[in-house]
Design an enzyme around this catalytic site. Structure first.
Site, short mmCIF file in Angstrom:
data_model
loop_
_atom_site.label_atom_id
_atom_site.label_comp_id
_atom_site.label_asym_id
_atom_site.label_seq_id
_atom_site.Cartn_x
_atom_site.Cartn_y
_atom_site.Cartn_z
N ASN A 134 -21.05 -11.81 -46.91
CA ASN A 134 -21.97 -12.94 -46.97
C ASN A 134 -22.95 -12.40 -48.06
O ASN A 134 -23.67 -11.55 -47.60
CB ASN A 134 -22.67 -13.17 -45.52
CG ASN A 134 -23.55 -14.02 -45.56
OD1 ASN A 134 -23.76 -14.93 -46.38
ND2 ASN A 134 -24.50 -13.93 -44.43
N TRP A 135 -23.03 -13.18 -49.08
CA TRP A 135 -24.03 -12.74 -49.95
C TRP A 135 -25.42 -13.35 -49.87
O TRP A 135 -26.09 -13.17 -50.50
CB TRP A 135 -23.38 -13.27 -51.40
CG TRP A 135 -22.61 -12.17 -52.22
CD1 TRP A 135 -21.67 -11.55 -51.62
CD2 TRP A 135 -22.61 -11.83 -53.61
NE1 TRP A 135 -21.11 -10.61 -52.34
CE2 TRP A 135 -21.64 -10.95 -53.66
CE3 TRP A 135 -23.52 -12.46 -54.68
CZ2 TRP A 135 -21.52 -10.26 -55.01
CZ3 TRP A 135 -23.12 -11.78 -55.91
CH2 TRP A 135 -22.17 -10.63 -56.09
N LYS A 136 -25.43 -14.33 -48.82
CA LYS A 136 -26.84 -14.94 -48.43
C LYS A 136 -27.35 -15.34 -49.76
O LYS A 136 -26.43 -16.09 -50.68
CB LYS A 136 -27.80 -13.91 -47.75
CG LYS A 136 -27.11 -13.22 -46.75
CD LYS A 136 -27.95 -12.06 -45.66
CE LYS A 136 -27.16 -11.50 -44.78
NZ LYS A 136 -27.97 -10.80 -43.61
N HIS A 169 -25.67 -18.64 -38.54
CA HIS A 169 -26.03 -17.43 -38.82
C HIS A 169 -27.58 -17.05 -38.17
O HIS A 169 -28.36 -18.19 -38.34
CB HIS A 169 -26.21 -17.21 -40.40
CG HIS A 169 -26.34 -15.80 -40.43
ND1 HIS A 169 -27.57 -15.24 -40.67
CD2 HIS A 169 -25.59 -14.79 -40.82
CE1 HIS A 169 -27.51 -13.94 -40.92
NE2 HIS A 169 -26.17 -13.59 -40.95
N GLU A 194 -23.51 -10.88 -33.81
CA GLU A 194 -24.49 -10.28 -34.64
C GLU A 194 -25.87 -10.13 -33.86
O GLU A 194 -26.79 -10.73 -34.11
CB GLU A 194 -24.95 -11.14 -35.84
CG GLU A 194 -23.78 -11.85 -36.64
CD GLU A 194 -24.10 -11.57 -37.97
OE1 GLU A 194 -23.34 -10.93 -38.96
OE2 GLU A 194 -24.85 -12.58 -38.32
N GLY A 221 -29.68 -7.22 -39.89
CA GLY A 221 -30.98 -6.52 -40.75
C GLY A 221 -31.20 -5.06 -40.28
O GLY A 221 -32.01 -4.56 -41.23
P1 PGA Z 1 -26.43 -7.00 -43.03
O1 PGA Z 1 -26.27 -8.61 -42.81
O2 PGA Z 1 -24.82 -6.20 -43.30
O3 PGA Z 1 -27.13 -7.11 -44.40
O4 PGA Z 1 -27.17 -6.39 -41.85
C1 PGA Z 1 -25.26 -8.99 -41.98
C2 PGA Z 1 -25.15 -10.56 -41.76
O5 PGA Z 1 -26.60 -11.14 -41.95
O6 PGA Z 1 -24.51 -11.03 -41.54
#
Ligand code: PGA
Length: 215
Positions: free
Chosen positions: A6-8, A89, A140, A144
């Site tokens: 996930n590149w956000k 998310h 999740e 973060g």
């Molecule tokens: P992260 O993010 O691997 O940078 O903790 C995961 C996510 O938000 O899906």
């Protein structure tokens, strides 16, 4: 095993393009999926598919069509080559309820996409995820964060009991170093930061393959 990056809100046209050039094609037994920001989906869909990767968006509307300025429907994503879409998310939690997330997943399924339904809790999964086997569930609990929760094994058992045969992924602080630990209990991972660098991504792919071969 799913490896979902996930590149956000990272990257540029040039960065996405050079990343795709450097990543290795899909090895047997692993399903890699990349979730780029909306503007880069269409341009890179066919290149990703040639490498055997799935393409995903990071969100879709809970409505199918209509006067919703700025929103993007699941069928539009399907149109430009997506096969998956992340819904719910945790970074979007202030914009949506469990009901929104459920509806987004329904719109995705109607459009022929596989929704990757995120949750930070185990107890509300029925309110967020339709029963379809096409749904992927991404647990999740600590996005973060850099460290894994101590009760991962227990969490995976609890989730498996609730979601039947739908694949369960783990997300939050996944790295090439902790991937093996997580992969013992989950059907894949949702990776943020560690998906941005092609060398790290290739390392994640290799780790998944060696885990698969030993399983
Ligand atoms: P992260 O993010 O691997 O940078 O903790 C995961 C996510 O938000 O899906």
């Amino acid at each position: 095993m799913f490896l979902i990056g996930n590149w956000k809100m990272h990257g540029s046209f040039h960065e996405v393009s050079s990343f795709i050039e450097k990543i290795e094609p899909t090895p047997l037994g692993v399903t890699p999926v990349l979730c780029f920001p909306f503007p880069y989906l269409k341009d890179f869909a066919s290149l990703l598919h040639t490498k055997g990767y799935g393409l995903s968006a990071q969100d879709c509307s809970h409505e199918a069509i209509g006067p919703f300025t700025g929103q993007v429907s699941a069928s539009m994503l399907k149109d430009v080559g997506c096969r998956y879409v992340i819904v719910g998310h945790p970074e979007r939690a202030c914009f949506e309820t469990d009901e929104h997330v459920y509806k987004k997943a329904e719109r995705a399924l109607e459009a022929g996409l596989r929704p990757i339904i995120c949750t930070t809790e185990i107890n509300n999964i029925e309110q967020r995820a339709p029963l379809s086997h096409e749904c992927l569930i991404a647990y999740e609990p600590a996005v973060g964060s850099d460290s894994l929760p101590s009760d991962l094994e227990q969490a995976s058992h609890q989730l498996k009991n609730r979601v039947n045969s739908r694949p369960i992924l783990y997300g939050g602080g996944v790295t090439a170093e902790n991937l093996e630990t997580i992969a013992q209990w989950f059907d894949g991972v949702l990776v943020g930061r560690a998906s941005l660098d092609a060398a790290v991504w290739n390392k994640l792919l290799h780790k998944m393959v060696s885990r698969k071969q030993r399983a």
